[in-house]
Design a protein around this motif. Sequence first.
Motif, PDB file in Angstrom:
ATOM      1  N   LYS A 247       0.869  -1.170   0.000  1.00 37.95           N
ATOM      2  CA  LYS A 247       0.000   0.000   0.000  1.00 37.95           C
ATOM      3  C   LYS A 247       0.908   1.222   0.000  1.00 37.95           C
ATOM      4  CE  LYS A 247      -1.942   1.989   3.567  1.00 37.95           C
ATOM      5  NZ  LYS A 247      -2.713   2.323   4.757  1.00 37.95           N
ATOM      6  N   LEU A 248       0.777   2.069  -1.042  1.00 33.14           N
ATOM      7  CA  LEU A 248       1.628   3.240  -1.160  1.00 33.14           C
ATOM      8  C   LEU A 248       0.925   4.344  -1.927  1.00 33.14           C
ATOM      9  CD1 LEU A 248       3.748   3.009  -4.182  1.00 33.14           C
ATOM     10  CD2 LEU A 248       3.242   0.825  -3.192  1.00 33.14           C
ATOM     11  N   ALA A 249       1.514   5.528  -1.904  1.00 27.79           N
ATOM     12  CA  ALA A 249       0.939   6.674  -2.605  1.00 27.79           C
ATOM     13  C   ALA A 249       1.177   6.543  -4.104  1.00 27.79           C
ATOM     14  CB  ALA A 249       1.548   7.972  -2.093  1.00 27.79           C
ATOM     15  N   ALA A 250       0.224   6.999  -4.876  1.00 31.46           N
ATOM     16  CA  ALA A 250       0.346   6.925  -6.332  1.00 31.46           C
ATOM     17  C   ALA A 250       1.373   7.916  -6.859  1.00 31.46           C
ATOM     18  CB  ALA A 250      -1.011   7.182  -6.979  1.00 31.46           C
ATOM     19  N   ARG A 251       1.525   9.066  -6.182  1.00 26.38           N
ATOM     20  CA  ARG A 251       2.510  10.064  -6.622  1.00 26.38           C
ATOM     21  C   ARG A 251       2.826  11.013  -5.472  1.00 26.38           C
ATOM     22  NH1 ARG A 251      -1.654  13.276 -10.376  1.00 26.38           N
ATOM     23  NH2 ARG A 251      -1.589  11.317 -11.466  1.00 26.38           N
ATOM     24  N   ASN A 252       3.921  11.745  -5.646  1.00 21.26           N
ATOM     25  CA  ASN A 252       4.371  12.820  -4.764  1.00 21.26           C
ATOM     26  C   ASN A 252       4.799  12.393  -3.361  1.00 21.26           C
ATOM     27  OD1 ASN A 252       3.885  14.627  -6.816  1.00 21.26           O
ATOM     28  ND2 ASN A 252       1.835  15.133  -6.097  1.00 21.26           N
ATOM     29  N   ASP A 253       4.909  11.132  -3.090  1.00 20.42           N
ATOM     30  CA  ASP A 253       5.381  10.675  -1.787  1.00 20.42           C
ATOM     31  C   ASP A 253       5.775   9.210  -1.901  1.00 20.42           C
ATOM     32  OD1 ASP A 253       6.076  10.969   0.835  1.00 20.42           O
ATOM     33  OD2 ASP A 253       4.051  11.199   1.611  1.00 20.42           O
ATOM     34  N   HIS A 254       6.379   8.673  -0.880  1.00 20.80           N
ATOM     35  CA  HIS A 254       6.777   7.262  -0.802  1.00 20.80           C
ATOM     36  C   HIS A 254       7.671   6.867  -1.978  1.00 20.80           C
ATOM     37  CE1 HIS A 254       2.608   6.932   1.287  1.00 20.80           C
ATOM     38  NE2 HIS A 254       3.481   7.564   2.047  1.00 20.80           N
TER      39      HIS A 254
END
Length: 184
Positions: A38-45
């Motif tokens: 589970k992760l961010a689609a963009r701009n983080d992680h």
Amino acid sequence: MPRKPKFIPGPSRLSVILKELNQEPRLSLTGLRGISLKLAARNDHFGARHFVKEELRRIRYANPQLNVEVNKLPKPLQDNWTPEMVVEFEDGAKTTIDISNKWSTSITKELMDLAGGDLWKEYKAAAQAAGLPILPGEEKERLAAAKKRTPKLSTRSPENLEAMVENMLSSPERPKTGAAAILP
């Protein structure tokens, strides 16, 4: 009429992809049923997203029976949640790995230490004994960590400026200019 030069094609796209997928070490996992991310689609992680893009392909290729689920969720700036990886073993046990603020190589090493088996331990010991990086790209992680540890000097303070000028002027590698370059 001159001869037409023969065109020698480079490697095909498929052979380049297969070379990347078969790169050492082979990331085969033992005793796992599935991996859920589970992760961010963009701009983080950033490390988690790079792991999905680069390393997860190799893991999936080496383990075709493994159930892999990736949830890329939109993350507004005001939200504050961390990415995570849930590893499910064949006996039903689940382990959650926090993958926030980690490089993709450290995420891969943590997963392989958890379920890599004896082949991974042997490869890791051999690489460490030879002084080589365990995974490709790991040397970049070490360089970035070393850069973070070194304190930045404030270049605006007069003491630092004077020290820098004196260091430049007294340096033996300083190139000679003007008359000093011509005279012996």
